[in-house]
Design an enzyme around this catalytic site. Structure first.
Site, short mmCIF file in Angstrom:
data_model
loop_
_atom_site.label_atom_id
_atom_site.label_comp_id
_atom_site.label_asym_id
_atom_site.label_seq_id
_atom_site.Cartn_x
_atom_site.Cartn_y
_atom_site.Cartn_z
N CYS A 115 0.85 -1.20 0.00
CA CYS A 115 0.00 0.00 0.00
C CYS A 115 0.88 1.24 0.00
O CYS A 115 1.89 1.31 0.70
CB CYS A 115 -0.90 0.00 1.22
SG CYS A 115 -2.01 1.43 1.28
N CYS A 119 0.55 4.47 6.23
CA CYS A 119 0.14 4.86 7.59
C CYS A 119 1.21 4.34 8.56
O CYS A 119 1.73 3.23 8.40
CB CYS A 119 -1.22 4.28 7.92
SG CYS A 119 -2.50 4.89 6.79
N CYS A 122 0.86 0.74 10.32
CA CYS A 122 0.32 -0.38 9.52
C CYS A 122 1.45 -1.15 8.86
O CYS A 122 2.28 -0.57 8.16
CB CYS A 122 -0.63 0.17 8.46
SG CYS A 122 -1.21 -1.10 7.31
#
Ligand code: SAH
Ligand code: SF4
Length: 381
Positions: A115, A119, A122
């Site tokens: 991803c 974040c 994460c």
């Protein structure tokens, strides 16, 4: 024609399957037959499609295939939670988790390998972005989970009653493929899952929330995690592009665009010890969300992983945070742990899960399950 050139029908929505049938010189209604064989019965061999003539079956086998992702690893937890690790073309792996809960079965589906949002808490974000999953790879997760439980006709009921787009990846950054897959989830010739029972979770890609609002009706969950921009900029870097005011305005538009959407939007809030778990944060959250649009808060005590730099808050702090929000008019739930004996964790999944060396570290992963009122969807992270 070589196998590589065959078109994979697994990721085709109803209109796309109709277009394919016309393209190969067949009648449109063949699309319904094909979709039912593929998604109701999880058949991947045209020869088994007994209501199609021999000539058509041969033609299909020459031009097309039904190719699900390859399963590398499967685990079943003591509590019934199941996890599959899938190989994806071009390297890497993604995970899918099935969480049974009485008559409800929730599948946590991945949308990307890695991803790009990054974040800070994460583990998927930590591995960086590798690539988008195709619609076949996304719906293929539902196909494989359904197949694992046997064909629908034998069960009388589909095992996957709910889907949450909460696995690896940011679904709104792979918009087209995710929407195609969600159409198949909803379609009666696909999985027939109602819009209330499909939840898309996003870190807040505002233009895509608006696009989704125009094009599709599913439940929305927002990964909020902070009550002010300064903190959210740190935790969810995308906030610098779409700050809270802009994000919440798009949520309001989403909530109001269709009358029956007056159902709540879920705000996910990962609780990180000493970072965003103080009563002062809860106070700010109440101020931010009260009198905006129907909203539910889902608190997720942080799932630790090595070198994350974060810790899960102590239980009394989680309970105090929960109580403050509920006492001040925000309906709030806390996710409970599921499947931790098989390292099944949506929302903190890593691509190298099949790497035995890293697995031996036994990451403290768990699936969190949030239960709403009966009939409502379940989300997992
Ligand atoms: N990318 C999407 C969906 C996948 S993440 C999103 O961010 O919404 C699903 C949920 O798990 C998100 O709310 C995410 O913030 C949360 N999550 C990620 N890492 C986590 C961790 N280590 N512990 C607890 N929840 C986590
Ligand atoms: Fe991506 Fe969601 Fe993880 Fe953020 S929480 S890095 S958006 S998968």
């Amino acid at each position: 024609m070589s196998a590589e050139e065959k078109v994979n029908l697994l990721g085709f929505s109803y209109p796309e399957m109709e277009a394919f049938c016309l393209e190969i010189g067949e009648k449109k209604f063949r699309a319904q037959q094909l979709l039912k064989w593929i998604h109701h019965h999880q058949v991947d061999d045209f020869e088994q499609m007994t209501d199609l003539g021999k000539a058509l079956r041969t033609k299909l086998a020459r031009l097309a295939e039904i190719r699900p992702p390859e399963v590398l690893h499967e685990g079943i937890s003591r509590d019934g939670t199941r996890k599959w690790v899938f190989k994806v073309d071009g390297g890497g792996a993604v995970e899918t988790v099935f969480i049974p809960d009485g008559r409800r079965g929730t599948l946590c589906v991945s949308s990307q390998v890695g991803c790009a949002v990054d974040c800070s808490f994460c583990s998927t974000g930590k591995q960086g972005f590798q690539r988008d999953l195709s619609s076949a790879e996304i719906i293929g997760q539902v196909w494989l989970a359904s197949k694992a439980f046997g064909p629908r006709r034998n069960l009388g009921q589909h095992p996957v009653t709910n889907v949450v787009m909460m696995g690896m990846g940011e679904p709104l950054l792979n918009y087209d493929n995710v929407v195609r897959a969600m159409r198949i989830m909803k379609d009666d010739f696909g999985y027939g899952i109602s819009k209330r029972r499909i939840t898309l979770s996003t870190s807040g890609v505002v233009p895509m929330i608006d696009k989704l609002s125009d094009e599709m009706d599913v439940s929305l969950a927002i990964s909020l995690h902070a009550p002010n921009d300064a903190l959210r900029n740190e935790l969810v870097p995308l906030n610098r592009k779409y700050p809270l005011e802009v994000l919440l305005a798009s949520c309001k538009r989403y909530s109001e665009s269709v009358p029956h959407r007056h159902k709540s939007i879920t705000m996910e809030y990962v609780l990180l010890r000493g970072i965003n778990d103080q009563i002062e944060h809860a106070r700010q959250l109440v101020k931010l969300l009260r009198n905006t649009f129907p909203v539910k808060i889902n608190l997720i005590p942080f799932n630790p992983f090595p070198h994350s730099g974060y810790e899960r808050p102590a239980k009394p702090d989680v309970l105090a945070f929960h109580k403050y929000l509920n006492d001040n008019g925000l309906m709030t739930t806390i996710r409970t742990t599921r499947g931790d004996d098989i390292d099944a964790a949506c929302g903190q999944l890593v691509g190298e899960v099949m790497d035995r060396t890293r697995r031996s570290e036994r990451w403290q992963q768990s699936v969190f399950l949030r239960s709403h009122s009966p009939g409502d969807e379940v989300t997992s992270a």
